[in-house]
Design a protein around this motif. Sequence first.
Motif, short mmCIF file in Angstrom:
data_model
loop_
_atom_site.label_atom_id
_atom_site.label_comp_id
_atom_site.label_asym_id
_atom_site.label_seq_id
_atom_site.Cartn_x
_atom_site.Cartn_y
_atom_site.Cartn_z
N ASN A 150 -49.54 -20.06 91.93
CA ASN A 150 -49.75 -19.93 90.49
C ASN A 150 -48.42 -20.39 89.70
OD1 ASN A 150 -52.23 -18.29 91.03
ND2 ASN A 150 -50.79 -16.69 91.73
N THR A 151 -47.47 -20.50 90.06
CA THR A 151 -46.15 -20.82 89.40
C THR A 151 -45.63 -22.40 89.74
OG1 THR A 151 -44.53 -19.84 90.94
CG2 THR A 151 -45.43 -18.46 89.21
N ILE A 152 -46.38 -23.01 90.78
CA ILE A 152 -45.69 -24.20 91.31
C ILE A 152 -45.89 -25.37 89.99
CG2 ILE A 152 -47.95 -24.77 92.07
CD1 ILE A 152 -44.18 -25.82 93.15
N GLY A 153 -46.85 -25.12 89.45
CA GLY A 153 -47.13 -26.34 88.32
C GLY A 153 -46.14 -25.67 87.03
N ARG A 154 -46.17 -24.69 86.65
CA ARG A 154 -45.26 -24.20 85.42
C ARG A 154 -43.59 -24.79 85.99
NH1 ARG A 154 -43.32 -18.30 85.18
NH2 ARG A 154 -42.14 -18.96 87.08
N ASN A 155 -43.34 -24.35 87.15
CA ASN A 155 -41.90 -24.53 87.75
C ASN A 155 -41.49 -26.04 87.86
OD1 ASN A 155 -41.53 -21.73 87.88
ND2 ASN A 155 -41.54 -21.62 90.01
N SER A 156 -42.70 -26.81 88.14
CA SER A 156 -42.36 -28.21 88.26
C SER A 156 -42.09 -28.93 86.99
CB SER A 156 -43.70 -28.92 88.97
OG SER A 156 -43.85 -28.56 90.49
N GLY A 157 -42.73 -28.28 85.79
CA GLY A 157 -42.65 -28.65 84.75
C GLY A 157 -41.21 -28.40 84.11
N ILE A 158 -40.89 -27.03 84.34
CA ILE A 158 -39.42 -26.73 84.00
C ILE A 158 -38.58 -27.40 84.54
CG2 ILE A 158 -37.99 -24.92 84.15
CD1 ILE A 158 -40.20 -22.93 83.69
N PHE A 159 -38.65 -27.93 85.75
CA PHE A 159 -37.61 -28.39 86.46
C PHE A 159 -37.42 -30.05 85.85
CE2 PHE A 159 -36.45 -31.68 89.73
CZ PHE A 159 -35.16 -31.44 90.04
N TRP A 160 -38.73 -30.58 85.78
CA TRP A 160 -38.75 -32.02 85.17
C TRP A 160 -38.31 -32.06 83.92
CZ3 TRP A 160 -39.03 -35.72 88.56
CH2 TRP A 160 -39.18 -37.06 87.94
N ALA A 161 -38.66 -31.41 83.11
CA ALA A 161 -38.10 -31.63 81.66
C ALA A 161 -36.62 -31.17 81.65
CB ALA A 161 -38.93 -30.25 80.87
N LEU A 162 -36.05 -30.31 82.41
CA LEU A 162 -34.53 -30.24 82.31
C LEU A 162 -33.72 -31.31 83.03
CD1 LEU A 162 -34.33 -26.31 83.35
CD2 LEU A 162 -33.69 -27.32 81.31
N LEU A 163 -34.54 -31.67 84.01
CA LEU A 163 -33.81 -33.14 84.87
C LEU A 163 -33.87 -34.25 83.72
CD1 LEU A 163 -33.16 -34.79 87.31
CD2 LEU A 163 -35.41 -35.20 87.84
N GLN A 164 -34.88 -34.37 83.20
CA GLN A 164 -35.07 -35.53 82.35
C GLN A 164 -34.47 -35.45 81.06
OE1 GLN A 164 -35.72 -38.38 83.74
NE2 GLN A 164 -36.72 -37.45 85.36
N SER A 165 -33.72 -34.22 80.65
CA SER A 165 -32.95 -34.02 79.56
C SER A 165 -31.70 -34.86 79.86
CB SER A 165 -32.77 -32.66 79.38
OG SER A 165 -33.67 -31.93 79.13
N SER A 166 -31.58 -35.35 81.00
CA SER A 166 -30.29 -36.04 81.11
C SER A 166 -30.39 -37.45 80.45
CB SER A 166 -30.10 -36.08 82.70
OG SER A 166 -31.15 -36.92 83.55
N LEU A 167 -31.53 -38.02 80.69
CA LEU A 167 -31.64 -39.32 79.93
C LEU A 167 -31.22 -39.28 78.54
CD1 LEU A 167 -35.09 -40.21 81.66
CD2 LEU A 167 -32.85 -41.73 81.63
N PHE A 168 -31.50 -38.06 77.84
CA PHE A 168 -31.28 -37.87 76.45
C PHE A 168 -29.80 -37.98 76.21
CE2 PHE A 168 -30.55 -35.30 72.63
CZ PHE A 168 -31.33 -36.16 71.55
N PHE A 169 -29.10 -36.99 76.82
CA PHE A 169 -27.72 -36.81 76.45
C PHE A 169 -26.77 -38.05 76.53
CE2 PHE A 169 -29.32 -32.43 76.98
CZ PHE A 169 -29.28 -31.76 75.85
#
Length: 449
Positions: free
Chosen positions: A130-149
């Motif tokens: 039930n949470t794998i989709g949500r958690n994948s999205g959270i992790f991916w958004a945080l990971l790819q914040s690296s491209l911004f900074f």
Amino acid sequence: MSPKSKKLFNIIMLGVAFMFMFTAFQTCGNVAQTVITNLNNTNFHGSGYTSMAIIYGVFSASNLISPSVVAVVGPQLSMFVSGLFYSIYIAVFIQPFTWSFYTASVFIGIAAAVIWTAQGNCLTINSDENTIGRNSGIFWALLQSSLFFGNLYIYFAWRGKTHISESDRRTVFIALTVLSLVGTFLFFLIRKPEESNTLEEEVSSTDESIVDNSSVQSKATRAVDAFKRSIKLYFTKEILLLSVTTAYTGLELTFFSGVYGTCIGAVNRFGTEEKSLIGLSGIFIGIGEILGGGFFGLVNKDNRFGRNPVVMLGIVIHFVAFYLIFYNIPNDAPIASFEGTDNSAYMNPSKELAIFCSFLLGLGDSCFNTQLLSILGFLYSEDSAPAFAVFKFVQSICAAVAFFYSNYLLLQWQLLIMAVVGFFGTISFFTVEWEAAAFVARGSDYRSI
């Protein structure tokens, strides 16, 4: 802290640690070829494309043994030690030598296989269906914040510069090395989840061990079991189909993380902003990744529509981006010399259109990767380490091939390769998604073709 809250905390800390590390590494990869072509040291004969090809080539081979390594030393320590090698690779750019540059490329390839296998397991054991989709999205958004900074710093530091000096290079890479080390030490804040098996238990949970009365296996036995399960997993129908999709993510990863920024920096018609535009391109790739990861993570809370619509959206976005890039960027931009290229494509090169395409590349990539992480965690919740090792094996070997041919192929051929593989990868993903529920109901029986 409740077990659910602790698992969510672990996902967030995993994402934040990767955000710091990959702020450093992805920024490094984005500017590596441009920095190398601006080196004053005539004794240095390295190539950023060749380095990345080595990294992803070693990465792919190392995925054969990474589940065994993680089974022996544990996921947390695996990620920490791997993070140290990432920091060493970035530090090489402070004072680069050809031998140290390529040696570090080999070691970071090994480290990448280990850290991504451990990451996949950490994501899975802190999630459920039930949470794998949500958690994948959270992790991916945080990971790819690296491209911004990281790229935001590059944009302002290199704005108006047509040549990257030694002082500019050293300042940037000292800062990136420190960021990588900060992320590496953040792995120690991840806590062991309650009501969940550790990686050592997971990778050794073969059918034989269920009926075995011994509660503890030797580390050597666990390592061998992990390796056997990885090999067996390679030849299942589901993994073979998903491998086509994964292959596409490897090709487009190479393009947006290393090739496209170099193309923008080589277009002389962009004027004095051509080098700073590399950073701006990375920023908008990151914005696309963050928006996609966050939005699709929320969408995955409701599984009524499945994952296919998101993947379909991703391929449409990428096809639009490829067409616009083909129309806007000169064909010889990926292989242009130090002087850049004065050619044009089918229009006068537009900075605004080039940056818009960066956003589309990031948004489309997030569509594919969030759904791949989600479906792997769903299908192989009991065998996440081998499953994610297979995923990274295919992705990295295709990335290595793409970095190799990026030294030689004109832009139009690189775009055509991605378009063809992306089309078939989308069809393959659809096939697996349609059968996903039935596969889980049967249990992970590793049905071979």
